[in-house]
Write an enzyme that holds these catalytic residues in place. Structure first.
Site, PDB file in Angstrom:
ATOM      1  N   SER A 252      18.289   4.947 -17.871  1.00  0.00           N
ATOM      2  CA  SER A 252      17.981   3.843 -16.966  1.00  0.00           C
ATOM      3  C   SER A 252      19.158   3.551 -16.053  1.00  0.00           C
ATOM      4  O   SER A 252      20.290   3.381 -16.497  1.00  0.00           O
ATOM      5  CB  SER A 252      17.596   2.615 -17.804  1.00  0.00           C
ATOM      6  OG  SER A 252      18.268   1.472 -17.361  1.00  0.00           O
ATOM      7  N   LYS A 253      18.842   3.548 -14.783  1.00  0.00           N
ATOM      8  CA  LYS A 253      19.869   3.315 -13.768  1.00  0.00           C
ATOM      9  C   LYS A 253      20.472   1.917 -13.972  1.00  0.00           C
ATOM     10  O   LYS A 253      21.665   1.717 -13.844  1.00  0.00           O
ATOM     11  CB  LYS A 253      19.199   3.442 -12.393  1.00  0.00           C
ATOM     12  CG  LYS A 253      20.062   3.065 -11.237  1.00  0.00           C
ATOM     13  CD  LYS A 253      20.963   4.181 -10.777  1.00  0.00           C
ATOM     14  CE  LYS A 253      21.772   3.726  -9.581  1.00  0.00           C
ATOM     15  NZ  LYS A 253      23.036   4.407  -9.456  1.00  0.00           N
ATOM     16  N   ARG A 254      19.617   0.982 -14.336  1.00  0.00           N
ATOM     17  CA  ARG A 254      20.090  -0.387 -14.526  1.00  0.00           C
ATOM     18  C   ARG A 254      21.106  -0.485 -15.657  1.00  0.00           C
ATOM     19  O   ARG A 254      21.958  -1.349 -15.679  1.00  0.00           O
ATOM     20  CB  ARG A 254      18.917  -1.328 -14.794  1.00  0.00           C
ATOM     21  CG  ARG A 254      18.608  -2.205 -13.610  1.00  0.00           C
ATOM     22  CD  ARG A 254      17.579  -3.253 -13.940  1.00  0.00           C
ATOM     23  NE  ARG A 254      16.424  -2.642 -14.600  1.00  0.00           N
ATOM     24  CZ  ARG A 254      15.792  -3.177 -15.633  1.00  0.00           C
ATOM     25  NH1 ARG A 254      16.206  -4.312 -16.142  1.00  0.00           N
ATOM     26  NH2 ARG A 254      14.752  -2.574 -16.166  1.00  0.00           N
ATOM     27  N   GLY A 256      23.250   1.755 -16.302  1.00  0.00           N
ATOM     28  CA  GLY A 256      24.440   2.534 -15.989  1.00  0.00           C
ATOM     29  C   GLY A 256      24.246   4.049 -16.030  1.00  0.00           C
ATOM     30  O   GLY A 256      25.211   4.782 -15.836  1.00  0.00           O
ATOM     31  N   ASP A 262      24.471  10.032  -7.841  1.00  0.00           N
ATOM     32  CA  ASP A 262      25.715   9.826  -8.601  1.00  0.00           C
ATOM     33  C   ASP A 262      26.261  11.172  -9.068  1.00  0.00           C
ATOM     34  O   ASP A 262      27.462  11.438  -8.977  1.00  0.00           O
ATOM     35  CB  ASP A 262      25.462   8.962  -9.842  1.00  0.00           C
ATOM     36  CG  ASP A 262      25.108   7.523  -9.492  1.00  0.00           C
ATOM     37  OD1 ASP A 262      25.540   7.056  -8.424  1.00  0.00           O
ATOM     38  OD2 ASP A 262      24.389   6.882 -10.281  1.00  0.00           O
TER      39      ASP A 262
END
Ligand code: GLU
Length: 482
Positions: A252-254, A256, A262
């Site tokens: 999950s990007k949220r 991290g 990235d």
């Protein structure tokens, strides 16, 4: 029948690894069977729009080589390919379902719906709609519409029986119809819900295979009922298990986890990322691991998809990235590495191509370049313990005598290149009656001041040049003599 798959991202501002995998599999399903791969932008959730987000999608498709055959930026016979530009048509389709008795207008206020939640007990987040408005007469509905009351259109689910659909990965899935909520198809703002738009769009774009994350599995019976209500053929469903961070958590990007951008920023090669992602949920029958996109197009087979979630393992990606760099043509590698080398070694006269050749063999990511080459610019401060190496059979005393012997021999050399340095140092090993490592390890250490370096004593001496090499060896002697 021509295979048509679609990648239907919502413009969120970054490319999630799971989404890129979906795109890749859609591309591969189409391309492995001579079909078409379509890009559709799903931007109906106007509240979540992010500026520049569609550009990120186009760029990712370009960079990864997942070229679409139709899409907003290149057109095609089934456009528009941006959902917000298709707004006019959804209401017509929703009304068609109302006519057929498969959907109905609902005028319930927020407050009434909230109170349903309460009556459902324990503040349930989800309350099945009680079909209050389903029972309105045609005249009552018309009167409310004429009065300009806000409305939504809901799908009328069957009261009994079951709905079964077949998924390529998960097999047959059956649900009780009475469990299904009369979901909203058209919202009060006149926009369709995702749940409605995706069915209409997939049908109109003649999509044959719908590939998406397994989070959509529970909604699929409702989609199937919509296809049935319209009298349309449902597509083949391919739901993919989540990509996980570890055994319990989704990536999950949220939280991290890294997006595709990235990873690129951190020096991973696009080809390696695509290759690695291909293996997150699919494996070829022969267990090969390294493929180009072209090879994947040939090898990919739906039968190789797995329903067990896969864990995104950055170590494995890093390994694969290194393999890609080793296998890459030197010129291509140099083009990628050059700017980082220049940045790190701008003021030096060193031969960057020679340094690149050393790096290529042992680099994990492009971003490692600056710190790996730092010592070429300036010998770091280091402690004598670097001279002790068990396997090389060296310690401070051996290192000191080896460096002292090497300095005059190198000073005498008139020709300075790898072969000459090699021949002279190996001859010296013989003269001293020691092992290669007992000379070469101390020389390497004195030249780099690092516990490890790209390249050994001979390569480093060649790159640093005679004068600088001797200066560094003398520095080593000084350190060891104290
Ligand atoms: N817009 C949806 C998403 O980004 C697409 C789901 C689908 O492929 O149907 O999750």
């Amino acid at each position: 029948m021509e295979i048509r798959t679609r990648f239907a991202p919502s413009p969120t501002g970054y490319m999630h690894i799971g989404n890129l995998r979906t795109a890749l599999y859609e591309y591969l399903i189409a391309k492995s069977q001579g079909g078409k791969f379509i890009l559709r932008i799903e931007d109906t959730d106007q509240g979540r729009l992010v500026e520049g987000a569609t550009e990120i999608i186009y760029n990712t498709m370009k960079m990864t080589g997942l070229h679409h055959d139709e899409g907003p930026d290149i057109g095609g016979a089934y456009g528009p390919y941006v959902q917000s530009e298709r707004m006019g048509m959804y209401m017509e389709y929703a009304k068609e379902l109302v006519e057929k008795g498969e959907a109905y207008y609902c005028f319930c206020t927020k407050e009434r719906l909230e109170s349903l939640k309460e009556s459902n007990g324990d503040g349930a987040a989800f309350a099945k709609y009680d079909r209050h408005c389903y029972h309105l007469s045609k005249e009552e509905v018309q009167a409310k519409l004429d009065a300009g009351e806000d409305f939504v259109i809901r799908q009328k689910m069957p009261d009994e029986g079951t709905t079964t659909f077949s998924d390529v990965v998960y097999g047959d899935i059956t649900v009780e119809n009475k469990e299904l909520d009369d979901q909203i198809l058209m919202k009060a703002d006149g926009f369709p819900t995702y749940n409605f738009a995706n069915v209409v769009d997939d049908h109109l774009m003649e999509i044959t295979h719908v590939v998406r994350g397994s989070e959509y599995l529970s909604s699929t019976p409702k989609y199937n009922l919509l296809y049935q209500a319209f009298g349309w053929d449902a597509p083949v469903y391919v739901h993919l298990p989540a990509v996980m961070r570890d055994a319990h958590n989704k990536l999950s990007k949220r939280h991290g986890d890294k997006s595709f951008e990235d990873l690129v920023r951190e020096g991973y090669l696009v080809e390696a990322i695509v290759n690695y992602i291909a293996l997150l949920g699919w494996s070829p029958s022969d267990n090969t691991e390294i493929f180009t996109l072209k090879e994947l197009e040939e090898k990919f087979d739906i039968a190789g998809l797995s329903k067990s979630p896969s864990i995104f393992d950055i170590k494995k990606l890093t390994w694969m990235n290194g393999e890609y760099m080793k296998a890459m043509e030197f010129e291509k590698f140099y083009a990628l590495a050059e700017s980082k080398l220049k940045e790190a070694l701008a003021e030096t006269q060193l031969d960057l191509r020679k340094i690149a050749a050393l790096l290529k063999k042992r680099l994990e990511t492009l971003n490692d370049i600056p710190h790996l080459v730092e010592f070429f610019k300036e010998l770091p401060e280091y402690g004598t313990k670097l001279y002790t190496h068990k396997k090389m059979k060296t310690d401070d005393a051996i290192a000191l005598s080896s460096l002292q012997a090497a300095i005059p021999v190198l000073e005498e050399m008139t020709e300075w290149n790898e072969t000459a340095i090699h021949d002279r140092l190996i001859a010296l090993v013989g003269e001293l009656g020691i092992k290669n490592g007992q000379l070469l390890w101390p020389v390497r250490t004195a030249l780099s001041g690092e516990p490890t370096s790209p390249g050994g004593a001979i390569e480093l001496a060649d790159i640093l040049g005679k004068e600088e090499s001797i200066r560094r060896l003398k520095k080593g002697v000084e350190l060891l003599s104290n």
